[in-house]
Design an enzyme around this catalytic site. Structure first.
Site, PDB file in Angstrom:
ATOM      1  N   TYR A  74      40.358  40.686  30.950  1.00 41.85           N
ATOM      2  CA  TYR A  74      41.291  41.388  31.837  1.00 41.85           C
ATOM      3  C   TYR A  74      42.670  40.746  31.702  1.00 41.85           C
ATOM      4  CZ  TYR A  74      43.686  43.082  35.950  1.00 41.85           C
ATOM      5  OH  TYR A  74      44.614  43.674  36.779  1.00 41.85           O
ATOM      6  N   GLU A 130      48.481  46.956  33.376  1.00 44.53           N
ATOM      7  CA  GLU A 130      47.130  46.391  33.383  1.00 44.53           C
ATOM      8  C   GLU A 130      46.379  46.813  32.132  1.00 44.53           C
ATOM      9  OE1 GLU A 130      44.604  46.116  37.228  1.00 44.53           O
ATOM     10  OE2 GLU A 130      43.937  47.936  36.233  1.00 44.53           O
TER      11      GLU A 130
END
Lengths: 385, 286, 385, 286
Positions: C101, C189
């Site tokens: 992530y 993101e």
């Protein structure tokens, strides 16, 4: 590294700064064709990396393509302050209402870039600074924050720019600062920035200097370097990573460190002055010079016909004396010469270094322990040569 | 006593696994410097000369309690290395690296001014407190302990001065190379102030160069604040007129920075100025 | 404003971040053609501005173009959390060794952007934060200084990234931060950033949110807004510069200021709760709303069939009460209605405002002096309607 | 006494020639605020409402001795206006403008933290010290002098509270609207500290909203530092669950910021929390 006018202006244009749409000619014929393409009066401008171009006759107005060709013929090949003109820029002639100066450089005392502006553009800004310092407006720029709108207003106010031109002026100042930052420039200068008769702003002349230390991240700018007018030994020196300045004397100096190199220059001048003897060059081999660098330095010194004596002054810190000794031996093995050599080698690994030199037994070599001794010995060697 | 470093300095080496870093780490340890570790990103966990290598200054500091760092990383990464050291709260940062882009240094300096760190350099030979510690690249064996403080913008010229002092039996309290770059971390004034406050320093040698205004500021500071005698040397009396950066640069510098001007300013405030490096020791000895 | 996955990834690619080279389909046939062009297995992914896409069956692996077409047929038109899927992204399927992530957002408490990284990618990062907070690495970025190399190292170390991948990881992190800054994003993101079986990094899913307040300087991003799944009243409200959220009650609220609008909502809930009465909406007409804005607000409220009563609560500060009154009168003149209106108007120019309303004599209008009174009157009016 | 502004405040208006700037300049002058000039680039030399207009804050300050500024310039130029005021060394900067990009405010805040200026706002109604001065857009006639300090994140809701206090005959020492933006210049804690130290303020009204953690920090501060009673109101008890910024945002905010949580924190530290705006005055009166 300095850029030519045309290189600077073409780059300014990439940052949204209006410039005349001229082209570069390398022959008089090209100049004629460009002038014909532009139509109307043009200016033929010598592209040469030195000042005083106008006074030397390197900038001429032409009313016709034929006249442009004639001017180009006169200017191309001309020497301006020792630099041969190999290119001219042919620009459409602008109708000028006012000339402004706008430049950005580093203020090392303030540790910030500074934007400089003056309503007295078109002339030598150093002259303006001397005679009318009040006519020069400065705004220091916070390098983390960049140029702010209110700073641009301060400049516009300072030069009493008509309010209608604040917006385009702001775009030019912003573009110039962005060009400065993105190029790692140490100077971005528009002189003059003109107000045309149609009340438009245009950068009629431009100059850029790039931080040599930052060229590694600007391969596109590094490729713009024009070495055609540079002495070959300086090109060689730069390529070998050496700092070299040619001087008039007979003692070829090779020193590590700029300060020590200057002191070596000072000392040989001091002891030799009375006899017309002095340093043939300033040469700093830098901090981490290895055998190869030292050999390159020696080759450059040996290529100078004025050199009668070589003075090596090395104080080993980051450069280890044994490395230097190997470089010296390698260089003289490659280019054997009877030229007198005065070698002073102290500092880190000095014993190994001196041992290597002794073992190599180079011809005509003497060694010194102090800089004063070394300088005196070099001067004496010139006198004896 | 001494300034900036002594035997209690806990030093880490940024770029310890590089050629220069490794060479000088050995030299520093051999001199007795308390090297407590090193930093090379990606090489954390290794050991060099018996010292632990870390990936980051932050972890190096946390683990070793380092209060000083010396930077040998190449120019392209040197600004980041300095910023990392500032961010990690290292008190003393000595940057040996030369050739830092000036734009990088303007940013570093801006950050430095708001931090609690002191930067010496870049493009400097570092620090030497004879008999106690050396941080950087100065050849330690040319120095001896004593009471003369040496501060210099030049690298190798500093060694000349130290060498000449030592040869005459005059020892040094500390030697500080501030570096010759247009923008650096520590100025003559900073170091003069430290020497003035250091009880063990009795006299001071200041070695300057042409260019800039640091020497002129030092002269003003000496007149105002210094009680200890200062001997100066300025390199570049015979330098040819430099190639200027361009017109705007010339305005900013205002034509200042010639050797003659700097020498005059020093003499005006009672500083004795040596004509040759050898004379420095003579003037100090008087 | 949120961007779709495909919009985010295409933009990431402009900043040098490697992404799968997929394309967007609006029909099952297009999906088949794209899958055939890609060759090999593909992933068909619903493009919809909400989460929970995977669990809702909006992401499917297809081994053939035909299968891709079948999946696209199933997914297109599907409703995910109330949003209709109108586009699918057909991406080449990646062979995944590890999922990471990597995201950037604003930390309002720290007043800085923060880079967040975790070796536990591919799943809901909020879930990771709850269950394994230690698996999340954060680096705050100085907005004036930007992301520094050593911070990237800290992230790479924190997720135990193999050293061979530090360089490409650094490029991705730097690109993501540049994308974040250049886009005035509030979120960038990548989840997951994968390590492929060939040990390459690739952004397999992406999400971006843009600061609505900064859209004025990003016309290219503003043009990416997808309103196809938005309620028309919310689109109208945004275009009129109003902040509007549809709710379930009967009292159409028009208030100036977000805090007062919330308090108005709270009060009508408080007094109406027992009778199942509450606000029909949250509507803030903002600070400097003029007659036109107010009229637009009323039009939006009147378009809601649930609305039985209108409650106007205006406390005049920067919005002058007389302006509001003119807006109210104009709106009701344009759309005459007998619906009960409770109006509370105080603050700057309140006397002129009330005088204008009195003179206009709108049908079924009552006025209140305090918010409590106004809320009670509105609730009572719903009961009486 | 009062906080931040009083009758001696020398105020300039940035954006004085704009529609909003002009309107509120008149209102501020009418209220008795000592407006000493204004700033609009390109309009220097004009006069507005008998006050001189300058092109720059720097010259406005030099000429008028201003120590406060209020900013009405549009969002696109507001960050620059704040930075200009900081650069000119204005002590108190009140930014009314709403809709500033968050990236602009992060940069402004970074600069502000290293300056000697205080910023109130942006996106705030400004300041009001009843009977002395108002800076911003609060309707002055709803307030009266007294001893209750009011601090609020909300604009119009602040007026509600002031209005209710005044209607019950309870006057205010100063009213401070800190603005509702995620990043602003002055927090609840800052203003609570000022009120605590202000001898004329006896009680305090704090008006908060859902979102963020400023109210929670205020509660902690009240427990640690405040001796004066505080009454709070939190708007948004019945707010529907907000549309989140995205996952990373949710991590950073850590799910905090509901009205219930904020109310609980206040009650834990003995702050009375009003259920309706009207109750604020009731609780203060007790």
């Amino acid at each position: 590294m300095n850029l030519h006018e045309y290189q600077s202006k073409f780059r300014f244009e990439e940052f949204g700064i209006p410039v005349p749409h001229g082209k570069v000619a390398e022959t008089p014929e090209q100049a004629r064709l460009i002038a014909a393409e532009i139509g109307g009066p043009v200016v033929v401008k010598a592209q040469v990396l030195t000042g005083g171009r106008g006074k030397a006759g390197g900038v001429k107005l032409a009313r016709s393509p034929e006249e442009a060709e004639q001017h180009a013929r006169a200017i191309l090949g001309m020497a301006i302050r020792g630099k041969i003109v190999r290119k001219v820029l042919v620009d459409p002639a602008a109708r000028i209402k006012q000339e402004i100066y706008l430049g950005i450089t580093n203020d090392r005392a303030a540790r910030k870039p500074v934007l400089i502006c003056s309503a007295e553009g078109g002339m030598d800004i150093e002259e303006v600074n001397r005679t009318k310092p009040g006519a020069i407006i400065r705004e220091h720029i916070d390098p983390l924050l960049g140029l702010r709108g209110y700073q641009i207003n301060a400049l516009a106010l300072g030069i009493e720019l008509p309010y209608a031109l604040w917006r385009p002026f702001g775009k030019i100042a912003t573009g110039l600062y962005k060009c400065y930052v993105d190029s790692d420039a140490t100077l971005c200068e528009i002189n003059p920035l003109i107000i045309t008769e149609n009340d438009e702003l245009m950068a009629v002349d431009g100059k850029m200097s790039i931080d040599d230390n930052a060229l590694f991240r600007h391969p596109d700018l590094a490729a713009l370097r024009d070495t055609s007018a540079e002495p070959p030994e300086e090109i060689q020196a730069r390529e070998a990573g050496l700092s070299y300045v040619k001087l008039d004397g007979q003692i070829g100096c090779m020193v590590n460190g700029a300060g020590l190199a200057m002191a070596t220059m000072d000392m040989t001048s001091l002891y030799g002055e009375a006899d017309g003897i002095g340093p043939a060059n300033f040469l700093d081999i830098g901090g981490g010079a290895d055998a190869e660098t030292v050999a390159a330095a020696l080759r450059i010194i040996l290529a100078d016909p004025n050199v009668k004596v070589i003075l090596l002054n090395i104080f080993g810190g980051i450069t280890r004396a044994d490395e230097v000794a190997r470089g010296v031996i390698a260089a003289f093995t490659e280019h054997p010469t009877d030229i007198p050599k005065v070698i002073r080698l102290v500092g880190t690994n000095e014993d190994q270094g001196r041992a290597l030199l002794q073992a190599a037994a180079l011809p005509n070599m003497s060694t010194a322990m102090t800089l004063a001794d070394a300088a005196r010995m070099a001067v004496a060697a010139v006198k004896g040569a | 006593m001494s300034v900036l470093i002594d035997r209690n300095t806990r030093l880490i080496v940024q770029g310890i696994t590089g050629q220069q870093g490794l060479f000088h780490t050995r030299q520093m340890i051999a001199y007795g410097t308390n090297v407590v570790g090193g930093v090379t990103p990606g090489k954390g966990g290794q050991w060099v000369e018996g010292k632990p290598v870390f990936d980051m200054v932050r972890t190096a500091r946390e683990t070793t309690g380092a209060n000083a760092t010396v930077i040998y990383v190449p120019a392209a990464g040197a600004a980041d290395a300095i910023l990392e050291a500032i961010d990690a709260g290292i008190e003393l940062i000595v940057a040996i690296t030369e050739g830092l882009p000036i734009a990088d240094m303007m940013r570093v300096r801006r950050v430095l001014d708001q931090s609690n760190s002191r930067l010496v350099g870049p493009n400097c030979p570092g620090l030497l407190t004879p008999g106690q510690a050396k941080v950087g690249i100065m050849p330690g064996h040319i120095a001896m302990p004593g009471s003369v403080g040496v501060v210099s913008r030049s690298g190798t010229l500093t060694y000349e001065a130290i060498y000449a002092l030592t040869q005459r039996g005059i020892g040094q309290s500390s030697c500080v190379g501030i570096g010759g770059d247009p923008i650096n971390g520590t100025s003559f004034i900073d170091v003069l102030g430290l020497f003035e406050d250091d009880p063990e320093t009795e006299k001071i040698v200041l070695i300057g160069e042409i260019g800039g205004t640091d020497e002129q500021k030092a002269a003003a500071f000496i007149a105002q604040r210094m009680t200890k005698p200062v001997v100066a040397f300025i390199a570049g009396r015979k330098a040819p007129e430099g190639r200027t950066m361009g017109h705007a640069g010339a305005i900013v510098e205002s034509g200042v920075g010639t050797a003659a001007e700097k020498i005059a300013r020093f003499q005006e405030v009672g500083v004795r100025v040596a004509e040759t490096p050898d004379q420095i020791a003579d003037l100090i000895a008087r």
